[in-house]
Design a protein around this motif. Sequence first.
Motif, PDB file in Angstrom:
ATOM      1  N   ASP A   1      33.594 -25.135  44.924  1.00 39.94           N
ATOM      2  CA  ASP A   1      34.716 -25.552  45.769  1.00 39.94           C
ATOM      3  C   ASP A   1      35.577 -24.362  46.173  1.00 39.94           C
ATOM      4  N   MET A   2      35.775 -23.457  45.240  1.00 38.61           N
ATOM      5  CA  MET A   2      36.582 -22.277  45.539  1.00 38.61           C
ATOM      6  C   MET A   2      35.924 -21.437  46.633  1.00 38.61           C
ATOM      7  N   LEU A   3      34.604 -21.270  46.546  1.00 36.41           N
ATOM      8  CA  LEU A   3      33.889 -20.496  47.560  1.00 36.41           C
ATOM      9  C   LEU A   3      33.890 -21.196  48.914  1.00 36.41           C
ATOM     10  N   LEU A   4      33.752 -22.515  48.903  1.00 37.90           N
ATOM     11  CA  LEU A   4      33.763 -23.265  50.162  1.00 37.90           C
ATOM     12  C   LEU A   4      35.122 -23.156  50.849  1.00 37.90           C
ATOM     13  N   ASN A   5      36.184 -23.185  50.065  1.00 43.83           N
ATOM     14  CA  ASN A   5      37.519 -23.000  50.642  1.00 43.83           C
ATOM     15  C   ASN A   5      37.661 -21.607  51.248  1.00 43.83           C
ATOM     16  N   GLN A   6      37.113 -20.622  50.553  1.00 46.27           N
ATOM     17  CA  GLN A   6      37.162 -19.253  51.059  1.00 46.27           C
ATOM     18  C   GLN A   6      36.362 -19.130  52.356  1.00 46.27           C
ATOM     19  N   LEU A   7      35.205 -19.778  52.385  1.00 44.09           N
ATOM     20  CA  LEU A   7      34.380 -19.769  53.591  1.00 44.09           C
ATOM     21  C   LEU A   7      35.106 -20.425  54.759  1.00 44.09           C
ATOM     22  N   TYR A   8      35.768 -21.542  54.474  1.00 40.77           N
ATOM     23  CA  TYR A   8      36.506 -22.249  55.520  1.00 40.77           C
ATOM     24  C   TYR A   8      37.553 -21.337  56.152  1.00 40.77           C
ATOM     25  N   GLN A   9      38.322 -20.647  55.306  1.00 39.45           N
ATOM     26  CA  GLN A   9      39.355 -19.746  55.808  1.00 39.45           C
ATOM     27  C   GLN A   9      38.746 -18.614  56.632  1.00 39.45           C
TER      28      GLN A   9
END
Length: 218
Positions: A152-160
Amino acid sequence: MGHPNGKVARYSHSVFVAFVSSGKDPSQDERVLLKEQLLFYYIQRSLEGYPGITPFEGMASGVAAIVRHLPAGSPAIFYCIHSLVEKATSLSCSVSSHDSDLWKNWEGELEPSKKVLDLLLRLLALVDIQVLPSLMKLLAQLIVQLPVSGRDMLLNQLYQQIAESDDVIRKPALVSWLQSLLYLSSQDTDKRKPELVGKTASHEIVDSISLNRISARL
């Protein structure tokens, strides 16, 4: 590359970057071939010494030089990306998946792995467009295998990262890729929660709405 003296190790990476960045004339086939041959050794030795002997900043600058200055279809670039993904996977798998706090912050034992993952995410904006599909595929395979909190942390980073991108050529592909990752992640999360199996249909509707909203925002 594997010199125990940190200063010498950093200089060796600087020399490699200077060599790879030199001689941009595409007619210099022999020079390009030499660079490609050296790359295999460079990546192997750098990753063998990481974490520990290999300075991450030096290796990161070397990887950036590789994807920028070697021909886009070079097998050496694909080897470089594949090796980085393998290293990130190996480092991540060595950490217990039950420590949710550790995975949420990607600190301590996970810091070396997170640095390699950050480098791979940066490559999404650096690699040639014909290399991008291979990078996205390998990254997706790695991300979906991670514990939920770390993923989830990586997906949030990817989104940004994708939301802030102004690259009109690759952004549509990255948006579609992120949507697929979010969908796969939601399906995997449901499988890990048997008590929610009866609510799969409603989850799919919510996921679809969420993905549409994400696409609109991006």
